[in-house]
Every structure is written in structure tokens, then in C-alpha cells.
Design a protein around this motif. Sequence first.
Motif, PDB file in Angstrom:
ATOM      1  N   PHE A  19       1.425   9.417  10.444  1.00 44.09           N
ATOM      2  CA  PHE A  19       0.878   9.817  11.924  1.00 44.09           C
ATOM      3  C   PHE A  19       1.998  10.510  12.576  1.00 44.09           C
ATOM      4  O   PHE A  19       1.559  11.357  13.521  1.00 44.09           O
ATOM      5  N   PHE A  20       3.172   9.924  12.641  1.00 44.29           N
ATOM      6  CA  PHE A  20       4.068  10.375  13.389  1.00 44.29           C
ATOM      7  C   PHE A  20       5.191  11.026  12.488  1.00 44.29           C
ATOM      8  O   PHE A  20       5.568  10.512  11.603  1.00 44.29           O
ATOM      9  N   LEU A  53      -1.263  -7.869  13.668  1.00 42.20           N
ATOM     10  CA  LEU A  53      -0.935  -6.869  12.547  1.00 42.20           C
ATOM     11  C   LEU A  53      -2.352  -6.409  11.913  1.00 42.20           C
ATOM     12  O   LEU A  53      -3.162  -7.265  11.811  1.00 42.20           O
ATOM     13  N   VAL A  56       4.843   0.695  14.321  1.00 38.89           N
ATOM     14  CA  VAL A  56       5.315  -0.772  15.152  1.00 38.89           C
ATOM     15  C   VAL A  56       5.250  -0.567  16.478  1.00 38.89           C
ATOM     16  O   VAL A  56       5.939   0.508  17.007  1.00 38.89           O
ATOM     17  N   ILE A 105      -0.998  -0.562   9.775  1.00 40.32           N
ATOM     18  CA  ILE A 105      -0.867   0.293   8.554  1.00 40.32           C
ATOM     19  C   ILE A 105      -2.442   0.920   8.158  1.00 40.32           C
ATOM     20  O   ILE A 105      -3.193   0.107   7.909  1.00 40.32           O
ATOM     21  N   HIS A 106      -2.549   1.962   8.670  1.00 41.17           N
ATOM     22  CA  HIS A 106      -3.783   2.736   8.293  1.00 41.17           C
ATOM     23  C   HIS A 106      -3.677   3.018   6.894  1.00 41.17           C
ATOM     24  O   HIS A 106      -2.619   3.143   6.297  1.00 41.17           O
ATOM     25  N   PRO A 107      -4.967   3.216   6.199  1.00 43.84           N
ATOM     26  CA  PRO A 107      -5.283   3.366   4.662  1.00 43.84           C
ATOM     27  C   PRO A 107      -4.068   4.788   4.424  1.00 43.84           C
ATOM     28  O   PRO A 107      -4.405   5.845   4.733  1.00 43.84           O
ATOM     29  N   GLY A 108      -3.287   4.473   3.559  1.00 43.47           N
ATOM     30  CA  GLY A 108      -2.274   5.611   3.048  1.00 43.47           C
ATOM     31  C   GLY A 108      -1.180   5.905   4.113  1.00 43.47           C
ATOM     32  O   GLY A 108      -0.383   6.723   3.804  1.00 43.47           O
ATOM     33  N   GLY A 109      -1.147   5.147   5.014  1.00 45.84           N
ATOM     34  CA  GLY A 109      -0.165   5.681   6.058  1.00 45.84           C
ATOM     35  C   GLY A 109       1.155   4.588   6.025  1.00 45.84           C
ATOM     36  O   GLY A 109       1.317   3.641   5.451  1.00 45.84           O
ATOM     37  N   GLU A 110       2.023   5.249   7.193  1.00 49.37           N
ATOM     38  CA  GLU A 110       3.165   4.407   7.095  1.00 49.37           C
ATOM     39  C   GLU A 110       3.087   3.049   8.080  1.00 49.37           C
ATOM     40  O   GLU A 110       1.979   3.130   8.819  1.00 49.37           O
ATOM     41  N   THR A 111       3.948   2.296   8.240  1.00 51.11           N
ATOM     42  CA  THR A 111       3.916   1.025   9.155  1.00 51.11           C
ATOM     43  C   THR A 111       4.220   1.591  10.597  1.00 51.11           C
ATOM     44  O   THR A 111       5.484   2.246  10.625  1.00 51.11           O
ATOM     45  N   SER A 120      -2.001   5.831  17.672  1.00 51.72           N
ATOM     46  CA  SER A 120      -2.649   6.040  16.299  1.00 51.72           C
ATOM     47  C   SER A 120      -4.305   5.855  16.581  1.00 51.72           C
ATOM     48  O   SER A 120      -4.996   6.397  16.157  1.00 51.72           O
ATOM     49  N   GLN A 179       2.268  -4.480  14.702  1.00 47.27           N
ATOM     50  CA  GLN A 179       2.005  -3.688  13.447  1.00 47.27           C
ATOM     51  C   GLN A 179       0.791  -3.174  12.865  1.00 47.27           C
ATOM     52  O   GLN A 179      -0.134  -3.830  13.006  1.00 47.27           O
ATOM     53  N   SER A 226       0.798  -1.106  -0.081  1.00 43.81           N
ATOM     54  CA  SER A 226      -0.113  -0.053   0.277  1.00 43.81           C
ATOM     55  C   SER A 226       0.902   1.241   0.116  1.00 43.81           C
ATOM     56  O   SER A 226       1.786   1.502   0.736  1.00 43.81           O
ATOM     57  N   PRO A 227       0.271   2.278  -0.664  1.00 42.38           N
ATOM     58  CA  PRO A 227       1.325   3.496  -0.939  1.00 42.38           C
ATOM     59  C   PRO A 227       1.224   4.167   0.491  1.00 42.38           C
ATOM     60  O   PRO A 227      -0.106   4.240   0.945  1.00 42.38           O
ATOM     61  N   ILE A 228       2.445   4.761   0.823  1.00 48.67           N
ATOM     62  CA  ILE A 228       2.462   5.696   2.031  1.00 48.67           C
ATOM     63  C   ILE A 228       2.463   6.978   1.633  1.00 48.67           C
ATOM     64  O   ILE A 228       3.118   7.610   1.133  1.00 48.67           O
ATOM     65  N   GLN A 229       1.323   7.616   1.879  1.00 47.07           N
ATOM     66  CA  GLN A 229       0.930   8.876   1.434  1.00 47.07           C
ATOM     67  C   GLN A 229       0.838  10.126   2.544  1.00 47.07           C
ATOM     68  O   GLN A 229       0.982  10.994   2.237  1.00 47.07           O
ATOM     69  N   ARG A 230       0.911   9.440   3.747  1.00 46.84           N
ATOM     70  CA  ARG A 230       0.766  10.277   4.965  1.00 46.84           C
ATOM     71  C   ARG A 230       1.484   9.633   6.134  1.00 46.84           C
ATOM     72  O   ARG A 230       1.410   8.588   6.113  1.00 46.84           O
ATOM     73  N   ARG A 244       2.731   3.060  19.807  1.00 43.92           N
ATOM     74  CA  ARG A 244       2.617   3.865  18.329  1.00 43.92           C
ATOM     75  C   ARG A 244       1.468   3.399  17.724  1.00 43.92           C
ATOM     76  O   ARG A 244       0.517   3.981  17.245  1.00 43.92           O
ATOM     77  N   HIS A 295      -3.507  -4.197   8.529  1.00 45.82           N
ATOM     78  CA  HIS A 295      -2.899  -3.534   7.457  1.00 45.82           C
ATOM     79  C   HIS A 295      -4.133  -3.304   6.410  1.00 45.82           C
ATOM     80  O   HIS A 295      -4.732  -4.083   5.709  1.00 45.82           O
ATOM     81  N   ALA A 296      -4.508  -2.060   6.343  1.00 41.56           N
ATOM     82  CA  ALA A 296      -5.595  -1.617   5.541  1.00 41.56           C
ATOM     83  C   ALA A 296      -5.317  -0.483   4.344  1.00 41.56           C
ATOM     84  O   ALA A 296      -4.471   0.219   4.674  1.00 41.56           O
ATOM     85  N   SER A 297      -5.656  -0.810   3.264  1.00 37.92           N
ATOM     86  CA  SER A 297      -5.352   0.118   1.964  1.00 37.92           C
ATOM     87  C   SER A 297      -6.554   0.492   1.201  1.00 37.92           C
ATOM     88  O   SER A 297      -7.411  -0.607   0.921  1.00 37.92           O
TER      89      SER A 297
END
Lengths: 136, 136
Positions: free
Chosen positions: A133-134, B123, B52, B44-50, B60, B42, A127-131, B56, B125-127
Motif C-alpha cells: 500500500f505504501f 488487528l 502498523v 494486513i489486507h489480502p496480499g498486502g504488507e503489515t 489504507s 495492525q 499470508s504472502p506479501i504480493q503488493r 497507516r 489479517h485477511a489473506s
Amino acid sequence: MPSADYEEQKAVARANRAFYRAFESQDLAGMSGLWDDDPGVQCIHPGGETLVGRERVLASWEAIFTHSEPLRFELVDVELRVEGELAWVSLVERIAGPEDEPAAEAACTNLFALRDGAWRMLLHHASPIQRRFFDA
Amino acid sequence: MPSADYEEQKAVARANRAFYRAFESQDLAGMSGLWDDDPGVQCIHPGGETLVGRERVLASWEAIFTHSEPLRFELVDVELRVEGELAWVSLVERIAGPEDEPAAEAACTNLFALRDGAWRMLLHHASPIQRRFFDA
């Protein structure tokens, strides 16, 4: 002496690297060989829907290899876990384009299953990282 | 008589439903209780970074629950697999906004581990689904 767990972790890491090697070299036969025969295999490309089953998954790779320039990946934040006959790898794909375009990043979850001594891919979710959180 | 596997599948399905119930009701304590203590969890929210680690990941959820209206989910194409003490659920989240806004869809992978008899989340992981490789 390395433990059996450590040996399995190395084997999963090899399977994961083989996946990105097939991706970078657009090697459809290699990609096909990596995926498990399980009818429930799944692949989610960045921004894409869930593709279920070998036929749809491999058709998507064929389409990507046919219509895209080869990609190069730097794999960072690689975490790898083996639990019995199932393993998961999470990482960030740093993607550079063919002309050194600005890198994009994708968050990635890969699942593998141990089948007759070989780790084969059950799921690839990118999934693309677009934003963020931290702040990193 | 249901097999032990079937019982475990039902238990994973319950844990997965509890996750969405906590999400919909913005229940931070419930969400916290669902996540495993493993330092490698872990999210991963839609469009977000991982993200861990429990700290954290739960920060979120707290931010989402504080700053977003409650969401309602319809869960479709749910696939569930138990392999030993690891389980994964994949599904499509159909998300309706508070004012029946047009639904968005997210492709989702959830991993659970069996810890002292309870399935706990490793984990999420949503995209966002933005494009389709094939017609549905």
C-alpha cells in the motif's frame, strides 16, 4: 528486576522461536508439541484455507515437511504482546529457498495461550506479501 | 441466565459485525471508531504488507473506500474466543463483487481488546484463499 510481564514476554518469544526452529528443521514432533490441545487451533498457510483442529493442522505440517525442501527464515518487524493468558506475535517472515532463491515475504500472526505454565500455539496465520500500500 | 462470558462473546460478535458493516458501507468514520488507539494496531489486507499504527491503517481504508466498489461479504465458519480482555475472531470472508462476480474467499483473523467497556480492533489479517490442503 525484570517484571513478571517481561518474563512472560520472553517466554512467548521463546515459544515463537521454537516454532520457527521446528519449521526450519522439519521437526514434526517438535511442531506437534508446540500446538495447544484446544480443538479450535487454527493454521492458515500462505494462500491456504483455514485448517481447524490439531489433526488437520498437524497433517498439513507433515505434508509440508514431506514434500518441501527445508526453508530458512529471517524474522523481521517482530511485535509481541501478552494480555493475561493470551499472547500474539506478529512479524514478517523473509523466506530464502534452499538455493538462495530470491526471498519471498509473508506477513504472519501467531497466537499463543498459557496452559499449565507453557505458552502453546493457538493460531498461525501466514499470508504472502504480493503488493504494498505504501513505500517501505 | 447468560454468563458474563456469554455477554462478552456477544459484545465481541457485535464489534466484529460493526467492522464488516463499516467495510461494506465504506464508512470511514465508523471504521475509524472501531480501531483501538494502541500505537501497535495492525492491518494486513489480502496480499498486502503489515500496516502498523492508526494512521497507516486508516489511510489504507480510505484508499480502499476511495478506489474500490463496495464489497458484500458473507461470513462463514465464524469462531470467536474471549480470553480476559483480548478476543479473537476467525472466519472466512466470502466476497461477492458489485456485479455478482464469482465469489472470492479470504481467511481472516480479527483481534479485539476490551478498552473502557468497549471491544476495539487491534488487528485485521485477511489473506486470499488460493489453494486447499484438503477437500472441503
